[in-house]
Design a protein around this motif. Structure first.
Motif, PDB file in Angstrom:
ATOM      1  N   SER A   1     -28.434  13.341 -16.841  1.00  0.00           N
ATOM      2  CA  SER A   1     -28.002  13.757 -18.180  1.00  0.00           C
ATOM      3  C   SER A   1     -27.130  15.002 -18.087  1.00  0.00           C
ATOM      4  N   ARG A   2     -26.110  15.034 -18.931  1.00  0.00           N
ATOM      5  CA  ARG A   2     -25.249  16.208 -18.962  1.00  0.00           C
ATOM      6  C   ARG A   2     -25.992  17.436 -19.470  1.00  0.00           C
ATOM      7  N   ALA A   3     -26.923  17.212 -20.416  1.00  0.00           N
ATOM      8  CA  ALA A   3     -27.704  18.346 -20.929  1.00  0.00           C
ATOM      9  C   ALA A   3     -28.541  18.965 -19.820  1.00  0.00           C
ATOM     10  N   GLY A   4     -29.168  18.100 -18.998  1.00  0.00           N
ATOM     11  CA  GLY A   4     -29.967  18.612 -17.890  1.00  0.00           C
ATOM     12  C   GLY A   4     -29.125  19.329 -16.865  1.00  0.00           C
ATOM     13  N   MET A   5     -27.943  18.793 -16.578  1.00  0.00           N
ATOM     14  CA  MET A   5     -27.047  19.443 -15.616  1.00  0.00           C
ATOM     15  C   MET A   5     -26.565  20.787 -16.140  1.00  0.00           C
ATOM     16  N   ARG A   6     -26.269  20.843 -17.456  1.00  0.00           N
ATOM     17  CA  ARG A   6     -25.838  22.126 -18.039  1.00  0.00           C
ATOM     18  C   ARG A   6     -26.959  23.152 -17.974  1.00  0.00           C
ATOM     19  N   ARG A   7     -28.189  22.708 -18.213  1.00  0.00           N
ATOM     20  CA  ARG A   7     -29.317  23.648 -18.145  1.00  0.00           C
ATOM     21  C   ARG A   7     -29.477  24.192 -16.729  1.00  0.00           C
ATOM     22  N   LEU A   8     -29.386  23.307 -15.744  1.00  0.00           N
ATOM     23  CA  LEU A   8     -29.526  23.749 -14.355  1.00  0.00           C
ATOM     24  C   LEU A   8     -28.375  24.658 -13.953  1.00  0.00           C
ATOM     25  N   ALA A   9     -27.172  24.340 -14.441  1.00  0.00           N
ATOM     26  CA  ALA A   9     -26.034  25.212 -14.145  1.00  0.00           C
ATOM     27  C   ALA A   9     -26.212  26.575 -14.799  1.00  0.00           C
ATOM     28  N   GLY A  10     -26.761  26.583 -16.014  1.00  0.00           N
ATOM     29  CA  GLY A  10     -27.006  27.848 -16.701  1.00  0.00           C
ATOM     30  C   GLY A  10     -28.031  28.704 -15.999  1.00  0.00           C
ATOM     31  N   LEU A  11     -28.954  28.074 -15.266  1.00  0.00           N
ATOM     32  CA  LEU A  11     -29.934  28.822 -14.483  1.00  0.00           C
ATOM     33  C   LEU A  11     -29.406  29.155 -13.090  1.00  0.00           C
ATOM     34  N   GLY A  12     -28.601  28.267 -12.537  1.00  0.00           N
ATOM     35  CA  GLY A  12     -28.165  28.436 -11.159  1.00  0.00           C
ATOM     36  C   GLY A  12     -27.008  29.394 -10.972  1.00  0.00           C
ATOM     37  N   PHE A  13     -26.023  29.350 -11.853  1.00  0.00           N
ATOM     38  CA  PHE A  13     -24.851  30.212 -11.690  1.00  0.00           C
ATOM     39  C   PHE A  13     -25.210  31.704 -11.728  1.00  0.00           C
ATOM     40  N   PRO A  14     -26.048  32.180 -12.667  1.00  0.00           N
ATOM     41  CA  PRO A  14     -26.396  33.610 -12.633  1.00  0.00           C
ATOM     42  C   PRO A  14     -27.081  34.027 -11.336  1.00  0.00           C
ATOM     43  N   VAL A  15     -27.968  33.169 -10.827  1.00  0.00           N
ATOM     44  CA  VAL A  15     -28.630  33.507  -9.561  1.00  0.00           C
ATOM     45  C   VAL A  15     -27.622  33.529  -8.418  1.00  0.00           C
ATOM     46  N   ALA A  16     -26.702  32.546  -8.421  1.00  0.00           N
ATOM     47  CA  ALA A  16     -25.678  32.512  -7.380  1.00  0.00           C
ATOM     48  C   ALA A  16     -24.818  33.774  -7.421  1.00  0.00           C
ATOM     49  N   LEU A  17     -24.455  34.218  -8.621  1.00  0.00           N
ATOM     50  CA  LEU A  17     -23.659  35.441  -8.743  1.00  0.00           C
ATOM     51  C   LEU A  17     -24.449  36.668  -8.309  1.00  0.00           C
ATOM     52  N   GLN A  18     -25.736  36.706  -8.683  1.00  0.00           N
ATOM     53  CA  GLN A  18     -26.568  37.851  -8.311  1.00  0.00           C
ATOM     54  C   GLN A  18     -26.709  37.964  -6.790  1.00  0.00           C
ATOM     55  N   VAL A  19     -27.031  36.846  -6.142  1.00  0.00           N
ATOM     56  CA  VAL A  19     -27.166  36.848  -4.685  1.00  0.00           C
ATOM     57  C   VAL A  19     -25.822  37.135  -4.032  1.00  0.00           C
ATOM     58  N   GLY A  20     -24.753  36.563  -4.601  1.00  0.00           N
ATOM     59  CA  GLY A  20     -23.429  36.795  -4.046  1.00  0.00           C
ATOM     60  C   GLY A  20     -23.004  38.246  -4.129  1.00  0.00           C
ATOM     61  N   MET A  21     -23.303  38.915  -5.243  1.00  0.00           N
ATOM     62  CA  MET A  21     -22.918  40.322  -5.376  1.00  0.00           C
ATOM     63  C   MET A  21     -23.709  41.208  -4.428  1.00  0.00           C
ATOM     64  N   GLU A  22     -24.988  40.882  -4.217  1.00  0.00           N
ATOM     65  CA  GLU A  22     -25.771  41.656  -3.252  1.00  0.00           C
ATOM     66  C   GLU A  22     -25.190  41.512  -1.850  1.00  0.00           C
ATOM     67  N   THR A  23     -24.865  40.272  -1.477  1.00  0.00           N
ATOM     68  CA  THR A  23     -24.272  40.031  -0.161  1.00  0.00           C
ATOM     69  C   THR A  23     -22.914  40.711  -0.041  1.00  0.00           C
ATOM     70  N   ALA A  24     -22.128  40.639  -1.111  1.00  0.00           N
ATOM     71  CA  ALA A  24     -20.796  41.249  -1.089  1.00  0.00           C
ATOM     72  C   ALA A  24     -20.870  42.758  -0.914  1.00  0.00           C
ATOM     73  N   ALA A  25     -21.887  43.395  -1.493  1.00  0.00           N
ATOM     74  CA  ALA A  25     -22.020  44.849  -1.353  1.00  0.00           C
ATOM     75  C   ALA A  25     -22.194  45.238   0.110  1.00  0.00           C
ATOM     76  N   PHE A  26     -23.009  44.471   0.841  1.00  0.00           N
ATOM     77  CA  PHE A  26     -23.204  44.761   2.264  1.00  0.00           C
ATOM     78  C   PHE A  26     -21.933  44.420   3.052  1.00  0.00           C
ATOM     79  N   SER A  27     -21.281  43.298   2.690  1.00  0.00           N
ATOM     80  CA  SER A  27     -20.084  42.884   3.424  1.00  0.00           C
ATOM     81  C   SER A  27     -18.933  43.857   3.199  1.00  0.00           C
ATOM     82  N   LEU A  28     -18.726  44.276   1.951  1.00  0.00           N
ATOM     83  CA  LEU A  28     -17.626  45.187   1.656  1.00  0.00           C
ATOM     84  C   LEU A  28     -17.864  46.578   2.243  1.00  0.00           C
ATOM     85  N   SER A  29     -19.126  46.935   2.425  1.00  0.00           N
ATOM     86  CA  SER A  29     -19.414  48.225   3.061  1.00  0.00           C
ATOM     87  C   SER A  29     -18.884  48.267   4.485  1.00  0.00           C
ATOM     88  N   ALA A  30     -18.753  47.084   5.097  1.00  0.00           N
ATOM     89  CA  ALA A  30     -18.220  47.042   6.458  1.00  0.00           C
ATOM     90  C   ALA A  30     -16.781  47.543   6.504  1.00  0.00           C
TER      91      ALA A  30
END
Length: 521
Positions: A308-337
């Motif tokens: 279902s598109r509704a289910g996929m949108r819900r999962l995307a709404g939960l997944g994208f913020p976590v992906a951005l959060q983890v990505g920004m944490e990783t980027a902080a360590f990488s950019l410090s290099a």
């Protein structure tokens, strides 16, 4: 109170005491301590000292036996309570930790095997892996959106809906893989524009292409892993990851060096081996899900209807913020290099050593924190918010205990760690100094891991984006530049920014978690 009675009674039987005048006091104390009544006898005043000593010793042994049984019952109760409090988290988190450590060991083995074949190939792999790792982390963070959904449904026993959520997640992750393949293909076609050495480009392109081709299988595996974790079956993906890593190492040996009659492919062979292991792990998850009887009820929900598109949108709404959060944490360590590179080669080498050590601590803490998300989502599905709070706080205590315990050998070996990687004395000295802020940030890191995953468990993920942005981009990077570059403290100054930013993130996640629990009731 009983200890005072024992001391008082013993004081009555030391050499020189008068049994005739002190008899009643001793007998009364003995009665109080043992709980037994000493029978009165006419000749009791004529007993010798050793008679009283024997009687007291016998009564003491009997009473001590009763106390021992009581203490045993108390300890059994305490053990059961500790098992209820920490046992479930440990049983869920340990397999996740083992799987994540396996990935670290695999990366270490890849680096060693490629480096022994060719230094040019090692340099090419370093750049490609740095860029590709960001994609892998983003894809993995996106798949985390399924965990709270499955955990909540599992807590309510709605198995068929879990199967349908699994289908939605698989469709969403495969759709994401198509977008990631397109992005990475564009990057590969334009890799010559990123200022890399011309002689490395022929090595980079085929290695990157074969990794890009494996992205759909990686995303498929991620979807199934979060499903298994959400139903508290963390051992199945652990065994699949271990088997996949062993297959990868064996494939590296065969294809990099041309063993067992295979062609010697070098770095390209390492890429083929990695891609094949991802294919095998994805197919193994599919086979377990569709063939094992334990998942029969989930398969019924999976087979019912279309994604279902509704289910996929819900999962995307939960997944994208976590992906951005983890990505920004990783980027902080990488950019410090980048800041570290401004200091010099020695600082870069020491930075890489400390980063390698920190990965081990990261994998253990994040693995246990993932178990917090599973347990929190389970109780949130039952609307047992007292258990949600208790699980989060118990997880924090467990993660901090593990982190602080592991910090002890790291601190004691701070002068020896760098010798495992290099024989440079300057690097060794710098590593021993930089280990101190590494240990200092374990508390803040444990807090932010715990409550970030607790928020994920109750499906409150959007605030994590601005918290991560503030902690890692507004606090960490400017502070690292200020301390390390502007004030001239160097590598230690850059690493001193990490305890501040991680503690900031942990505090904000904690406050948001408390606010959400209060709102939920």
């Amino acid at each position: 109170m009983e200890a005072l009675i024992i001391i008082k009674s013993v004081g009555n039987v030391i050499p020189g005491w008068d049994p005739e005048s002190r008899k009643n006091t001793f007998v009364n104390n003995l009665v109080v301590y043992t709980g037994f009544r000493v029978p009165a006898r006419n000749d009791i005043t004529h007993r010798l000292d050793y008679d009283w000593m024997f009687l007291f010793s016998l009564a003491f042994i009997l009473r001590s036996a009763r106390l021992a049984l009581s203490l045993q019952a108390i300890m059994r109760t305490i053990t059961e309570k500790l098992s209820d409090r920490f046992g479930a988290l440990a049983r869920l988190g340990l397999p996740i930790v083992v799987g994540q450590i396996g990935n670290v060991v695999l990366g270490f083995a890849d680096t060693l095997m490629v480096g022994h074949h060719s230094m040019h190939e090692l340099a090419a792999a370093s750049f490609v892996n740095t860029m590709f790792t960001l994609v892998v982390i983003f894809a993995t963070g996106f798949s985390y959106g399924l965990t709270p959904v499955v955990g909540s449904l599992f807590g309510r026993g709605e198995t068929e809906r879990i199967g349908h959520a699994m289908k939605d997640s698989l469709a969403a992750n495969l759709a994401l893989s198509v977008a990631l393949v397109a992005v990475m293909a564009a990057f590969c076609l334009n890799i010559h524009r990123f200022g890399q050495p011309e002689e490395l480009l022929p090595l980079m392109r085929p290695y990157l292409w074969v990794n890009i081709a494996s992205l759909p299988f990686l995303c498929c595996f991620n979807a199934f892993k979060q499903f298994f974790d959400g139903i508290t079956d963390t051992k199945t993906p652990m065994f699949i990851i271990i088997a996949g890593n062993l297959l990868n190492i064996f494939g590296n040996w065969v294809l990099i060096y041309g063993e067992l009659g295979a062609p010697e492919l070098g770095l390209f062979g390492a890429g083929i081996s990695t891609a094949l292991s991802r294919v095998v792990m994805a197919l193994a998850c599919v086979a377990v899900f569709f063939r094992h009887g334990r998942y029969r009820l989930f398969r019924q929900g999976f087979a019912a209807g279309r994604a279902s598109r509704a289910g996929m949108r819900r999962l995307a709404g939960l997944g994208f913020p976590v992906a951005l959060q983890v990505g920004m944490e990783t980027a902080a360590f990488s950019l410090s290099a980048i800041f570290v590179g401004w200091i010099g080669t020695t600082a870069l080498a020491a930075h890489q050593v400390v980063i390698t050590v920190s990965q081990l601590l990261y994998m253990i803490s994040s693995g246990m924190a993932a178990a917090v998300a599973v347990r929190v989502s389970y109780f949130a599905g039952q609307k047992d918010y007292a258990a949600v709070r208790r699980t989060a706080y118990s997880g924090l205590q467990l993660i901090l205990a593990i982190a602080l315990t592991l910090s002890v050998p790291v601190f004691l070996l701070r002068n020896d760690i760098s010798w495992w990687f290099t024989d440079g004395e300057d690097v060794c000295l710098l590593v021993s100094q930089t280990v101190i802020p590494l240990i200092a940030y374990q508390i803040g890191d444990g807090v932010q891991y715990t409550f970030a995953n607790a928020l994920r468990g109750i499906e409150c993920v959007k605030p994590m984006i601005w918290i991560a942005f503030f902690a890692y981009f507004v606090v960490s990077l400017p502070l690292g530049w200020l301390l390390g570059i502007h004030l001239g403290i160097g590598l230690v100054g850059i690493w001193c920014a990490f305890p501040v930013c991680l503690s900031t993130a942990g505090l904000l996640y904690f406050l948001r978690f408390k606010k959400e629990l209060k709102r939920m009731g």
